[in-house]
Design an enzyme around this catalytic site. Structure first.
Site, PDB file in Angstrom:
ATOM      1  N   LYS A 147      -8.147   6.461  -3.587  1.00  0.00           N
ATOM      2  CA  LYS A 147      -8.215   7.914  -3.510  1.00  0.00           C
ATOM      3  C   LYS A 147      -6.950   8.558  -4.087  1.00  0.00           C
ATOM      4  O   LYS A 147      -7.012   9.591  -4.735  1.00  0.00           O
ATOM      5  CB  LYS A 147      -8.379   8.288  -2.033  1.00  0.00           C
ATOM      6  CG  LYS A 147      -8.868   9.672  -1.797  1.00  0.00           C
ATOM      7  CD  LYS A 147      -9.309   9.806  -0.338  1.00  0.00           C
ATOM      8  CE  LYS A 147      -9.863  11.197  -0.093  1.00  0.00           C
ATOM      9  NZ  LYS A 147     -10.207  11.401   1.315  1.00  0.00           N
TER      10      LYS A 147
ATOM     11  N   TYR B 127       6.800   8.038  -2.401  1.00  0.00           N
ATOM     12  CA  TYR B 127       5.500   8.276  -3.049  1.00  0.00           C
ATOM     13  C   TYR B 127       5.224   9.782  -3.150  1.00  0.00           C
ATOM     14  O   TYR B 127       4.851  10.287  -4.208  1.00  0.00           O
ATOM     15  CB  TYR B 127       4.418   7.574  -2.221  1.00  0.00           C
ATOM     16  CG  TYR B 127       2.999   7.696  -2.738  1.00  0.00           C
ATOM     17  CD1 TYR B 127       2.446   6.694  -3.532  1.00  0.00           C
ATOM     18  CD2 TYR B 127       2.198   8.787  -2.414  1.00  0.00           C
ATOM     19  CE1 TYR B 127       1.135   6.785  -3.995  1.00  0.00           C
ATOM     20  CE2 TYR B 127       0.894   8.885  -2.879  1.00  0.00           C
ATOM     21  CZ  TYR B 127       0.362   7.886  -3.661  1.00  0.00           C
ATOM     22  OH  TYR B 127      -0.933   7.986  -4.111  1.00  0.00           O
TER      23      TYR B 127
ATOM     24  N   LYS C 240       0.809  -1.233   0.000  1.00  0.00           N
ATOM     25  CA  LYS C 240       0.000   0.000   0.000  1.00  0.00           C
ATOM     26  C   LYS C 240       0.839   1.278   0.000  1.00  0.00           C
ATOM     27  O   LYS C 240       0.385   2.345   0.400  1.00  0.00           O
ATOM     28  CB  LYS C 240      -1.016   0.047   1.166  1.00  0.00           C
ATOM     29  CG  LYS C 240      -1.846  -1.182   1.366  1.00  0.00           C
ATOM     30  CD  LYS C 240      -2.276  -1.869   0.107  1.00  0.00           C
ATOM     31  CE  LYS C 240      -3.343  -1.155  -0.669  1.00  0.00           C
ATOM     32  NZ  LYS C 240      -3.645  -1.909  -1.933  1.00  0.00           N
TER      33      LYS C 240
ATOM     34  N   GLY D 205       2.282   2.328  -2.912  1.00  0.00           N
ATOM     35  CA  GLY D 205       2.347   2.836  -4.288  1.00  0.00           C
ATOM     36  C   GLY D 205       2.896   1.808  -5.267  1.00  0.00           C
ATOM     37  O   GLY D 205       3.404   2.160  -6.337  1.00  0.00           O
ATOM     38  N   THR D 206       2.741   0.537  -4.918  1.00  0.00           N
ATOM     39  CA  THR D 206       3.227  -0.564  -5.757  1.00  0.00           C
ATOM     40  C   THR D 206       2.640  -0.507  -7.167  1.00  0.00           C
ATOM     41  O   THR D 206       3.368  -0.644  -8.161  1.00  0.00           O
ATOM     42  CB  THR D 206       2.801  -1.925  -5.136  1.00  0.00           C
ATOM     43  OG1 THR D 206       2.871  -1.833  -3.718  1.00  0.00           O
ATOM     44  CG2 THR D 206       3.620  -3.056  -5.673  1.00  0.00           C
TER      45      THR D 206
ATOM     46  N   HIS E  31       7.309  -8.176  -2.141  1.00  0.00           N
ATOM     47  CA  HIS E  31       7.130  -7.393  -0.909  1.00  0.00           C
ATOM     48  C   HIS E  31       8.094  -7.857   0.183  1.00  0.00           C
ATOM     49  O   HIS E  31       8.090  -7.307   1.273  1.00  0.00           O
ATOM     50  CB  HIS E  31       5.705  -7.548  -0.359  1.00  0.00           C
ATOM     51  CG  HIS E  31       4.641  -6.863  -1.164  1.00  0.00           C
ATOM     52  ND1 HIS E  31       4.675  -5.526  -1.481  1.00  0.00           N
ATOM     53  CD2 HIS E  31       3.478  -7.331  -1.691  1.00  0.00           C
ATOM     54  CE1 HIS E  31       3.594  -5.204  -2.168  1.00  0.00           C
ATOM     55  NE2 HIS E  31       2.854  -6.283  -2.313  1.00  0.00           N
TER      56      HIS E  31
HETATM   57  P1  A3P Z   1      -5.000   5.109  -1.241  1.00  0.00           P
HETATM   58  O1  A3P Z   1      -5.638   3.914  -0.619  1.00  0.00           O
HETATM   59  O2  A3P Z   1      -4.448   6.064  -0.233  1.00  0.00           O
HETATM   60  O3  A3P Z   1      -5.869   5.782  -2.242  1.00  0.00           O
HETATM   61  P2  A3P Z   1      -0.417  -0.279  -3.632  1.00  0.00           P
HETATM   62  O4  A3P Z   1      -0.389  -0.054  -5.101  1.00  0.00           O
HETATM   63  O5  A3P Z   1       0.951  -0.425  -3.022  1.00  0.00           O
HETATM   64  O6  A3P Z   1      -1.351  -1.351  -3.261  1.00  0.00           O
HETATM   65  O7  A3P Z   1      -0.927   1.079  -2.983  1.00  0.00           O
HETATM   66  C1  A3P Z   1      -2.229   1.514  -3.229  1.00  0.00           C
HETATM   67  C2  A3P Z   1      -2.290   3.009  -3.023  1.00  0.00           C
HETATM   68  O8  A3P Z   1      -1.719   3.676  -4.162  1.00  0.00           O
HETATM   69  C3  A3P Z   1      -3.734   3.486  -2.949  1.00  0.00           C
HETATM   70  O9  A3P Z   1      -3.707   4.611  -2.059  1.00  0.00           O
HETATM   71  C4  A3P Z   1      -4.013   3.874  -4.387  1.00  0.00           C
HETATM   72  O10 A3P Z   1      -5.088   4.765  -4.536  1.00  0.00           O
HETATM   73  C5  A3P Z   1      -2.693   4.509  -4.761  1.00  0.00           C
HETATM   74  N1  A3P Z   1      -2.459   4.517  -6.226  1.00  0.00           N
HETATM   75  C6  A3P Z   1      -2.779   3.563  -7.123  1.00  0.00           C
HETATM   76  N2  A3P Z   1      -2.421   3.933  -8.363  1.00  0.00           N
HETATM   77  C7  A3P Z   1      -1.865   5.154  -8.253  1.00  0.00           C
HETATM   78  C8  A3P Z   1      -1.314   6.074  -9.212  1.00  0.00           C
HETATM   79  N3  A3P Z   1      -1.289   5.787 -10.501  1.00  0.00           N
HETATM   80  N4  A3P Z   1      -0.838   7.239  -8.751  1.00  0.00           N
HETATM   81  C9  A3P Z   1      -0.869   7.539  -7.438  1.00  0.00           C
HETATM   82  N5  A3P Z   1      -1.398   6.732  -6.484  1.00  0.00           N
HETATM   83  C10 A3P Z   1      -1.876   5.536  -6.885  1.00  0.00           C
END
Ligand code: A3P
Length: 319
Positions: A286, A216, A66, A68-69, A128
């Site tokens: 979000k 991020y 979570k 920004g993967t 991870h």
């Molecule tokens: P939020 O839950 O705060 O919105 P991961 O990809 O590691 O699972 O992390 C998910 C988080 O990255 C989520 O944050 C998601 O909305 C955000 N996210 C997904 N795609 C993104 C993008 N292209 N740019 C910025 N944030 C992104």
């Protein structure tokens, strides 16, 4: 499974059952080699340690979950394959980023290690696992790592929402405060987060050619500069002609939250995470920084910041 495999599976689950248990709600973890690993992912982590064969030109997208993967997968994939696919007809327009860059733990969990083997070189894979849990074959070979970290407060909020959204409906919801406590104690998946971050940070300082460390929030502030840096790190810097043609900006746009979130491929479809089915839209909630303010009191934020500050003291890193 064959008798010998069945016996090994049994030994593995017997061993796991002896490890300390933590986590929250249905997301249980076990303390293994200093980190709290998702119980359900632990057999695959152990198999990776034993059997995974990296190639010298492998590139790994790494994160604490979570952080920004999904975004980093998209950016890395788009940057690396930009001469292979025109950006106007790119696979990212019709596939979820998790289908473009496969996660190692998940493939091993599903018994699909052969899928990883079958990928042509150079591969881009995701993981991870904490740095200290990686097999020597990965840390001592020339393969490289791109790591992304995020404000722990937003990471926790994102994780809690994700877990709630993907929770089997037969299970009780987890109050945020319960997740908060587990996160502070470090027992949520691959925690403690600060140790996860710190290990990759230290390695990026020690061997900058091996680990690129990104944040991020800095990617949000300055995506073009960070994509340029990433392209240099993975050995495919943008040419003058590409710079003039606005290719970097195009990649940033293709991988932006708004663009990806609204694609049909990301509004529909699913991913099979360890032990659960996750709809693709769960990865685009979000976006951005600061949603923690809607979930935590100033005291909670202070407590979490305090833990991170104390753990990262003397590392030169701030989160
Ligand atoms: P939020 O839950 O705060 O919105 P991961 O990809 O590691 O699972 O992390 C998910 C988080 O990255 C989520 O944050 C998601 O909305 C955000 N996210 C997904 N795609 C993104 C993008 N292209 N740019 C910025 N944030 C992104």
């Amino acid at each position: 499974p064959k008798p010998q495999e069945a016996q090994e599976d049994q030994e593995c689950s017997d061993f796991i059952s002896t490890l300390p248990r933590g986590g929250w709600g249905p997301i249980r973890t076990r303390k293994y080699q200093g980190f709290w690993v998702l119980e359900i992912a632990l057999p695959s982590v152990m198999t990776i340690q034993k059997n995974f064969k990296p190639r010298p030109d492998d590139l790994f997208v790494v994160s604490y979950p979570k952080s920004g993967t999904t975004w980093l997968k998209a950016i890395t994939f788009a940057t690396k394959t930009r001469t292979q696919y025109p950006l106007s007809h790119h696979p990212l327009l019709s596939l979820n980023p998790h289908d473009c860059v496969l996660n190692l733990e998940e493939c091993f969990h599903k018994g699909q290690a052969s899928k990883i083997e079958a990928l042509p070189s150079p591969r881009i894979l995701a993981i991870h696992m904490p740095y200290s849990l990686l097999p020597d074959s990965m840390t001592s070979s020339s393969c490289r790592f791109v790591y992304i970290c995020r404000d722990p407060k937003d990471t926790l909020v994102s994780m809690w929402h994700f877990r709630e959204k993907t929770r089997p409906k037969t299970m009780e919801p987890t109050p945020f405060i319960e997740a908060f406590e587990a996160f502070c104690e470090g027992t949520s998946a691959v925690g403690p987060m600060w140790d996860h971050v710190l290990e990759y940070w230290r390695e990026s300082q020690r061997r900058p050619e091996k680990v690129l460390f990104l944040k991020y929030e800095e990617m949000m502030d300055e995506p073009v500069g960070k994509v340029r840096r990433l392209a240099e790190f993975i050995g495919c810097p943008f040419s003058e002609a590409e710079e003039k043609g606005g290719v970097v900006q195009e990649i940033v746009k293709l991988c932006s939250f708004e663009k990806l979130k609204n694609l049909e491929a990301n509004k529909t479809g699913t991913q099979g995470g360890p032990g659960m089915v996750v709809t693709n839209d769960s990865f685009f909630r979000k976006g951005g920084a600061g949603d923690w303010k809607n979930h935590m009191s100033p005291e909670m934020a202070q407590r979490l910041d305090g833990i991170a500050q104390q753990k990262l003291r003397e590392s030169g890193l701030t989160l």
